[in-house]
Design an enzyme around this catalytic site. Structure first.
Site, short mmCIF file in Angstrom:
data_model
loop_
_atom_site.label_atom_id
_atom_site.label_comp_id
_atom_site.label_asym_id
_atom_site.label_seq_id
_atom_site.Cartn_x
_atom_site.Cartn_y
_atom_site.Cartn_z
N ARG A 171 0.86 -1.19 0.00
CA ARG A 171 0.00 0.00 0.00
C ARG A 171 0.90 1.23 0.00
O ARG A 171 1.95 1.24 0.66
CB ARG A 171 -0.90 0.03 1.25
N HIS A 190 -1.74 0.84 -9.83
CA HIS A 190 -2.35 -0.17 -8.96
C HIS A 190 -2.95 -1.32 -9.79
O HIS A 190 -4.13 -1.66 -9.64
CB HIS A 190 -3.42 0.49 -8.07
N1 LIG Z 1 -0.91 -3.86 -5.69
C1 LIG Z 1 -1.91 -4.69 -5.77
O1 LIG Z 1 -2.53 -4.83 -6.82
C2 LIG Z 1 -2.29 -5.52 -4.55
C3 LIG Z 1 -3.17 -6.59 -4.72
C4 LIG Z 1 -3.47 -7.41 -3.64
C5 LIG Z 1 -2.91 -7.14 -2.39
N2 LIG Z 1 -2.10 -6.05 -2.23
C6 LIG Z 1 -1.53 -5.75 -0.90
O2 LIG Z 1 -0.81 -6.87 -0.42
C7 LIG Z 1 -1.11 -7.04 0.96
C8 LIG Z 1 -0.78 -8.44 1.44
O3 LIG Z 1 -1.71 -9.36 0.91
P1 LIG Z 1 -1.68 -10.89 1.39
O4 LIG Z 1 -2.82 -11.56 0.73
O5 LIG Z 1 -0.32 -11.47 1.21
O6 LIG Z 1 -1.95 -10.70 2.96
P2 LIG Z 1 -1.81 -11.80 4.12
O7 LIG Z 1 -1.98 -13.17 3.54
O8 LIG Z 1 -2.69 -11.35 5.22
O9 LIG Z 1 -0.27 -11.70 4.58
C9 LIG Z 1 0.25 -10.58 5.24
C10 LIG Z 1 1.71 -10.82 5.56
O10 LIG Z 1 2.27 -9.61 6.10
C11 LIG Z 1 2.88 -9.91 7.35
N3 LIG Z 1 2.78 -8.78 8.27
C12 LIG Z 1 1.67 -8.08 8.63
N4 LIG Z 1 1.99 -7.12 9.53
C13 LIG Z 1 3.31 -7.23 9.75
C14 LIG Z 1 4.23 -6.54 10.56
N5 LIG Z 1 3.85 -5.53 11.37
N6 LIG Z 1 5.51 -6.93 10.54
C15 LIG Z 1 5.93 -7.94 9.75
N7 LIG Z 1 5.11 -8.64 8.94
C16 LIG Z 1 3.83 -8.28 8.93
C17 LIG Z 1 2.11 -11.10 7.90
O11 LIG Z 1 2.89 -11.74 8.90
P3 LIG Z 1 2.39 -13.12 9.59
O12 LIG Z 1 2.70 -14.18 8.55
O13 LIG Z 1 3.24 -13.23 10.80
O14 LIG Z 1 0.93 -12.96 9.85
C18 LIG Z 1 1.93 -11.92 6.61
O15 LIG Z 1 3.09 -12.65 6.32
C19 LIG Z 1 -2.59 -6.64 1.05
O16 LIG Z 1 -2.98 -6.30 2.36
C20 LIG Z 1 -2.62 -5.45 0.12
O17 LIG Z 1 -2.28 -4.29 0.86
C21 LIG Z 1 -1.79 -5.24 -3.28
#
Ligand SMILES: NC(=O)c1ccc[n+]([C@@H]2O[C@H](COP(=O)([O-])OP(=O)(O)OC[C@H]3O[C@@H](n4cnc5c(N)ncnc54)[C@H](OP(=O)(O)O)[C@@H]3O)[C@@H](O)[C@H]2O)c1
Length: 314
Positions: free
Chosen positions: A229, A277
């Site tokens: 983000r 995005h």
């Molecule tokens: N650009 C785009 O088109 C696009 C599309 C989709 C998503 N996104 C972004 O990508 C993000 C991640 O998606 P996802 O599906 O991978 O989410 P997810 O499955 O919920 O995974 C989040 C990861 O981030 C880690 N994390 C969260 N807070 C943290 C912190 N304070 N310190 C260290 N690690 C932390 C979590 O750690 P744990 O493993 O310990 O829980 C987990 O490994 C979304 O929230 C969104 O913002 C962008």
């Protein structure tokens, strides 16, 4: 029992069509933009943004479903505790984001902008190829998206490390990826990373975390890719580090403000690749099925596999 599509400011049509195709016959699907519905019937809302105060209009709301993987714009402080917030989970989207990140990384490591410039001058000049093993990739976030990215780099020969909040062990980790976690783990990961990828959710802990102090821990000449983000990266700090030659370049798919203003420096900077995005798109049918499933589970009192931890923010 009804579902409301409330994707403002994004267009509703594709979500309405998908939901109407998959919702059971006795579950009407309302459009917030079209209006004319009874808010008391709404038990599920599919949304991108949900402002403080909005929940009060929907006394029987059970589930608030995100159209994307992130829920950062849904967690209004006054959301009643009994409302479950769910994320979208689409492995196809994670795969698309991995493709985008690999494309940006190879463009940088294989010097494609330089060769494009040379081509424009009809110049035949070879430069040394940087071996993959000398370009260490660090992926912030090892969830669905971060792990798809890490998995895509491993077979290309790049040394890959991942960072998460909690340790990822056993089958929670991607084979061949060095794991780091927590504050200390971040400093250690940054110190060994030539190509940094941010795939974190936006939470109070990750807001502004890529700033002058943290980005300066990367080795000189590192490259940054942000698909998390925009609010996680302090754009002014990135610009300064690019101009000071501390960082060699950046690929940004997300921005502090979307879209960036026409005079924003990111559009013009020679070391920045800026995209609107588009790294990954969630399938509308996947979102629609997951929304219906969340509503039916809420009504049956069943566990919600896509529920987020509202306290953690993801
Ligand atoms: N650009 C785009 O088109 C696009 C599309 C989709 C998503 N996104 C972004 O990508 C993000 C991640 O998606 P996802 O599906 O991978 O989410 P997810 O499955 O919920 O995974 C989040 C990861 O981030 C880690 N994390 C969260 N807070 C943290 C912190 N304070 N310190 C260290 N690690 C932390 C979590 O750690 P744990 O493993 O310990 O829980 C987990 O490994 C979304 O929230 C969104 O913002 C962008």
């Amino acid at each position: 029992m009804a579902i409301l599509v409330y994707t403002h400011p994004l267009p509703e049509d594709s979500y309405l069509a998908a939901l109407r195709a998959v919702a059971p016959a006795d579950v009407p699907v309302f459009s917030h933009a079209a209006g004319g519905y009874d808010p008391a019937q709404v038990q599920a809302i599919l949304a991108w943004r949900f402002k403080a105060g909005a929940a009060a209009q929907f006394p029987h709301l059970r589930v608030l479903c995100s159209i994307g993987a992130g829920v950062d714009k849904l967690l209004a402080p006054d959301l009643p505790p009994q409302v479950t917030v769910t994320r979208a989970s689409d492995p196809g989207q994670a795969q698309q984001i991995a493709q985008y990140v690999v494309a940006c990384a190879l463009r940088f490591t294989r010097e494609l902008p330089l060769y494009a410039q040379q081509q424009a001058q009809a110049r035949w000049q070879r430069h040394p190829v940087r071996p993959a093993e000398q370009c260490r990739v660090g992926v912030l976030g090892q969830g669905q998206v971060g792990q798809a990215i890490a998995r895509a780099f491993v077979p290309l020969g790049y040394p890959v490390a991942g960072w998460s909040r909690r340790p990822r062990l056993g089958d929670q980790a991607v084979p061949g990826v060095q794991g780091f976690h927590g504050e200390d783990g971040l400093a250690a990961l940054l110190a060994r990373t030539d190509l940094l990828v941010c795939a974190l959710p936006l939470t109070p802990a990750t807001q502004g975390m890529l700033n002058r102090a943290t980005l300066s821990l990367l080795p000189r000449g590192a490259f940054v890719i942000n698909v998390g983000r925009g609010e996680q990266l302090v754009e002014a700090d990135l610009r300064a580090l690019l101009d000071e030659q501390q960082l060699a370049g950046a690929a940004l798919d997300v921005f502090e403000r979307e879209p960036p203003a026409p005079d924003n420096w990111v559009w013009q900077h020679p070391k920045v690749l800026a995209t609107p995005h588009i790294a990954g798109e969630v399938s509308r049918m996947v979102v629609a099925r997951q929304t219906v499933d969340a509503l039916l589970r809420a009504r049956a009192g069943q566990p919600q596999p896509l529920a987020v931890d509202r306290a953690a923010g993801y």
